[in-house]
Design an enzyme around this catalytic site. Structure first.
Site, mmCIF file in Angstrom:
data_model
loop_
_atom_site.group_PDB
_atom_site.id
_atom_site.type_symbol
_atom_site.label_atom_id
_atom_site.label_comp_id
_atom_site.label_asym_id
_atom_site.label_seq_id
_atom_site.Cartn_x
_atom_site.Cartn_y
_atom_site.Cartn_z
ATOM 1 C CE LYS A 1 -19.567 30.700 -31.513
ATOM 2 N NZ LYS A 1 -18.671 29.833 -30.792
ATOM 3 C CD GLU B 1 -23.117 29.011 -29.798
ATOM 4 O OE1 GLU B 1 -22.071 29.424 -30.326
ATOM 5 O OE2 GLU B 1 -23.263 28.894 -28.570
ATOM 6 C CG ASN C 1 -28.895 30.730 -10.196
ATOM 7 O OD1 ASN C 1 -29.993 31.254 -10.290
ATOM 8 N ND2 ASN C 1 -27.767 31.366 -10.414
ATOM 9 N N GLY C 2 -30.154 26.359 -10.312
ATOM 10 C CA GLY C 2 -29.925 24.918 -10.201
ATOM 11 C C GLY C 2 -31.249 24.173 -10.285
ATOM 12 C CD1 TRP D 1 -31.933 30.452 -20.285
ATOM 13 C CD2 TRP D 1 -31.856 28.378 -19.440
ATOM 14 N NE1 TRP D 1 -31.637 29.588 -21.304
ATOM 15 C CE2 TRP D 1 -31.585 28.306 -20.818
ATOM 16 C CE3 TRP D 1 -31.859 27.201 -18.708
ATOM 17 C CZ2 TRP D 1 -31.334 27.114 -21.483
ATOM 18 C CZ3 TRP D 1 -31.600 26.005 -19.357
ATOM 19 C CH2 TRP D 1 -31.343 25.974 -20.740
ATOM 20 C CB CYS E 1 -30.870 31.134 -13.049
ATOM 21 S SG CYS E 1 -32.120 30.044 -13.694
ATOM 22 N NE ARG F 1 -24.829 33.816 -15.052
ATOM 23 C CZ ARG F 1 -23.807 33.158 -14.526
ATOM 24 N NH1 ARG F 1 -22.629 33.724 -14.481
ATOM 25 N NH2 ARG F 1 -23.946 31.953 -14.037
ATOM 26 C CD GLU G 1 -16.282 27.524 -31.967
ATOM 27 O OE1 GLU G 1 -16.773 26.493 -31.483
ATOM 28 O OE2 GLU G 1 -16.533 28.653 -31.523
ATOM 29 C CE LYS H 1 -19.852 33.865 -22.433
ATOM 30 N NZ LYS H 1 -19.387 33.482 -23.787
ATOM 31 C CG HIS I 1 -17.280 7.423 -45.978
ATOM 32 N ND1 HIS I 1 -17.053 6.220 -46.606
ATOM 33 C CD2 HIS I 1 -16.073 8.048 -45.914
ATOM 34 C CE1 HIS I 1 -15.765 6.099 -46.888
ATOM 35 N NE2 HIS I 1 -15.155 7.206 -46.487
HETATM 36 O O1 M6R Z 1 -17.880 28.114 -20.041
HETATM 37 P P1 M6R Z 1 -17.570 26.917 -20.897
HETATM 38 O O2 M6R Z 1 -16.456 27.159 -21.841
HETATM 39 O O3 M6R Z 1 -17.329 25.683 -20.082
HETATM 40 O O4 M6R Z 1 -18.869 26.674 -21.739
HETATM 41 C C1 M6R Z 1 -18.999 25.566 -22.576
HETATM 42 C C2 M6R Z 1 -20.131 25.755 -23.562
HETATM 43 O O5 M6R Z 1 -21.345 25.915 -22.890
HETATM 44 C C3 M6R Z 1 -19.889 26.977 -24.463
HETATM 45 O O6 M6R Z 1 -18.687 26.903 -25.137
HETATM 46 C C4 M6R Z 1 -21.041 27.111 -25.479
HETATM 47 O O7 M6R Z 1 -20.980 26.067 -26.391
HETATM 48 C C5 M6R Z 1 -20.984 28.479 -26.158
HETATM 49 N N1 M6R Z 1 -22.299 28.978 -26.342
HETATM 50 C C6 M6R Z 1 -20.299 28.436 -27.463
HETATM 51 O O8 M6R Z 1 -20.394 29.601 -28.203
#
Ligand code: M6R
Length: 610
Positions: free
Chosen positions: A487, A490, A100-101, A75, A2, A27, A483, A605, A506
């Site tokens: 990606k 996501e 927010n929250g 959100w 949010c 975000r 990672e 974000k 395994h």
């Molecule tokens: O702002 P931060 O680095 O603490 O965020 C952590 C994760 O939310 C962030 O890395 C998330 O996994 C991203 N979408 C990765 O691309």
């Protein structure tokens, strides 16, 4: 997640609020709304599901005006994506609230408020804020007092901004768990959940602290701490670049940010390292003294930042001879853990506002960690303010939800930390020289690596119709495989899993068939021969492989194995270099699939709720 924007001005603030919301779109959100107060006491509200542009069109159509206003991108957490659940929420057409929250005790509050005669028009927890404040106002309190009383009844997290129709000259804001920043203007003042929203109108900011309540008028800002005492908070001049929101000719922010990596990594290293090693105080005043005492490192982070921490563990133990644990923040914060003597707690975060990471830092302080360091990209963020030491990664604003340049600058930071801690723990001269030299070569190597884009575009075509994929790496490339898988998940929504390739036999070998592409990261290091054996295990079971390999690694491609050459680099920086082709692969697959690359579905974000 949010976003909040608010303004108290002489002029019409509609454009400021809408521009602010657009700047917060990155975000992640699913609906948006705005409420405006005019000096004649008119209170207007417009809400829409979907994009901010749809809200802007509706606002233009209604010719809405107002010199005090609040706006929000939602959100969804409590209640579906509907106009009725979008913020601002009202109480009896008098009080307007954005939030927010999560108000965790909203069910109880709702029951109590219903007994007092309040009607609820949404499924949100936020509506309880509006009615609780209204109840306090009814008792004759001014808005500030009403909010100060109301927040005492809330459990959970909130960054909230509240307007009272009967007093259009002010907004009152409260922060607990969700960030808020006040923007200072001339004869006008602003509030937002992220300074990015306010850059067109000011560069002077006050970051509210936990428990703060503030009253904002055109000419004045009064801040009170959690005990109700009037307090002064530091004014910070933001150095974020104005044009950080531009795509600079790239089709997506993510692609722009991938291509910025040589430059931002160069910035991250600038003035911090020379041919002899680190320049003094790179990790903040007093860091050298703290590092002398450190016997153990505990790293805490989420998502991509967690992968940076996982990589760092290999470096810290291999080169700096220091024991290191790495844990996901949401696990660490809810389990009993043992604190090693003289432990340094390191948090990593792009945003500096991730709720779980912040909670873990606060817990670590209670647990008695010797000191805390954050590796972070956002100056003035909560993690930076609450940690003993802070290292700014200087990646610049990262707009794409999928983190790219923030990750590679985090890794560069960790190599510098490896040097700093290694100095105190008997790092060999050879290793020290190798890391320094590797870091100097890093920006140029990243440029060279980005030049292999063409081959990856072709490969993405073969990938796009797959439903599952497996990423393999060994040693410090295992977190890079993780990672790469994150990606791809996501932004292309393809199921991707990462394994340390020694684990294949395994269990995961059972998955191998020609519908399950296997991506392998294969630098020319001491584990190469082991990795080649793992590749043969996949080949023997009819797997289709895509191997990102050092030119000298001598992989022979055939119809079951595509080999993509990655420039040769020194061992210490290989995890950073091999990250880039995996970022590009997921980007091109997403392009072919036509997903929303910069704002992938369901993701945000900055994850400011747990
Ligand atoms: O702002 P931060 O680095 O603490 O965020 C952590 C994760 O939310 C962030 O890395 C998330 O996994 C991203 N979408 C990765 O691309």
């Amino acid at each position: 997640m949010c976003g909040i924007v608010g303004a108290v001005a002489e002029r019409n603030v509609v454009e400021i609020l809408l521009e602010g919301l657009k700047r917060l779109e990155y975000r992640g959100y699913d609906s948006a709304g705005v409420a405006l107060l005019q000096n004649d006491g008119t209170l207007t509200r417009i809400r829409r599901t979907g994009k901010v542009q749809e809200l802007a069109d509706a606002v233009a159509e209604g010719a809405a005006l107002g010199s005090t206003g609040i706006a929000h991108t939602r959100w969804a957490t409590h209640g579906g994506v509907t106009e009725a659940n979008a913020h601002p929420h009202f109480s009896t057409e008098r009080v307007a609230v954005v939030h927010n929250g999560i108000i965790e005790n909203y069910v109880n509050l709702k029951a109590q408020l219903k007994e007092k005669g309040y009607t609820f028009t949404s499924d949100t927890d936020t509506e309880t804020i509006a009615h609780t404040v209204h109840e306090e106002l009814k008792a004759g309190k001014p808005l500030l007092d009403a909010v100060q009383s109301a927040v005492k009844t809330f459990h959970g997290a909130y960054g909230t901004v509240i307007m009272d129709k009967e007093d259009p000259s002010r907004v009152v804001v409260a922060r607990s768990g969700s960030p808020l920043v006040i923007g200072l203007g001339l004869g006008e003042n602003f509030i937002a959940s992220d300074q990015m929203a306010l850059l067109p109108v000011t560069r002077r900011f006050i970051f509210l602290e936990e428990g703060d309540v503030a009253e904002i008028t055109r000419r004045d800002v009064k801040i009170f701490d959690k005990d109700g005492n009037a307090v002064e908070r530091e004014i910070i001049e933001s150095n974020i670049e104005h044009d950080a929101g531009d795509k600079a000719g790239y089709r997506h922010y993510m692609l722009k940010e991938i291509h910025e990596q040589p430059t931002v990594v160069r910035n991250a290293l600038k003035d911090r390292i020379d041919e002899n090693g680190l320049t003094v105080d790179v990790f903040g005043q007093g860091a050298d003294e703290i590092f002398k005492k450190v016997q153990h490192v505990q790293i805490i982070a989420c998502g991509t930042s967690y992968h940076a921490g996982m990589t760092a563990r290999y470096w810290l133990e291999q080169y700096a001879n220091i024991s290191c644990n790495v844990e996901i923040a949401s696990e660490f914060r809810y389990r009993k853990s043992v604190v090693h003597p003289n432990s340094l707690l390191i948090t990593i975060s792009q945003s500096g506002e991730t709720a779980d990471t912040l909670a873990a830092l606060r817990l670590a302080k209670e647990l008695g960690y010797m000191s805390s360091l954050t590796i972070c990209n956002v100056q003035g963020s909560s993690l930076v303010r609450e940690s003993d030491l802070a290292f700014m990664t200087r990646a610049g604003a990262e707009i794409g939800v999928a983190s790219t340049k923030a990750f590679t600058t985090q890794l560069a930071a960790f190599l510098m930390l490896t040097l700093a801690l290694g100095k105190e723990n008997g790092m060999t001269e050879t290793d020290s020289k190798a890391i320094i030299s590797a870091l100097h070569s890093l920006p140029a190597k990243l440029e060279e690596t980005l030049a292999i884009t063409g081959g990856i575009e072709d490969l993405a075509e073969e990938f796009a119709d797959k439903n599952h994929s497996l990423f393999l790496g060994r040693g410090d490339q295992y977190p890079i495989a993780m990672e790469g898988a994150l990606k791809l998940k996501e932004i292309s929504y393809i199921h991707a899993e990462a394994y340390a390739s020694g684990e294949l036999k395994h269990g995961p070998l059972a998955l191998i068939d020609d519908e399950m592409p296997v991506i392998v990261v294969a630098p020319n290091n001491e584990l190469l021969e082991k990795l080649k054996s793992n590749v043969e295990e996949v080949r023997a079971r009819g797997g289709i492989m895509y191997v990102f390999a050092d030119k000298d690694a001598a992989f022979a491609g055939d119809e079951t194995m595509r080999v993509i050459d990655v420039p040769h680099c020194e061992a210490a920086i290989a995890p950073i270099i091999y990250t880039l082709p995996l970022q590009l692969l997921s980007y091109y697959v997403a392009l072919i699939k036509g997903t929303d690359v910069d704002q992938p579905r369901n993701l945000a974000k900055s994850v400011t709720v747990e």
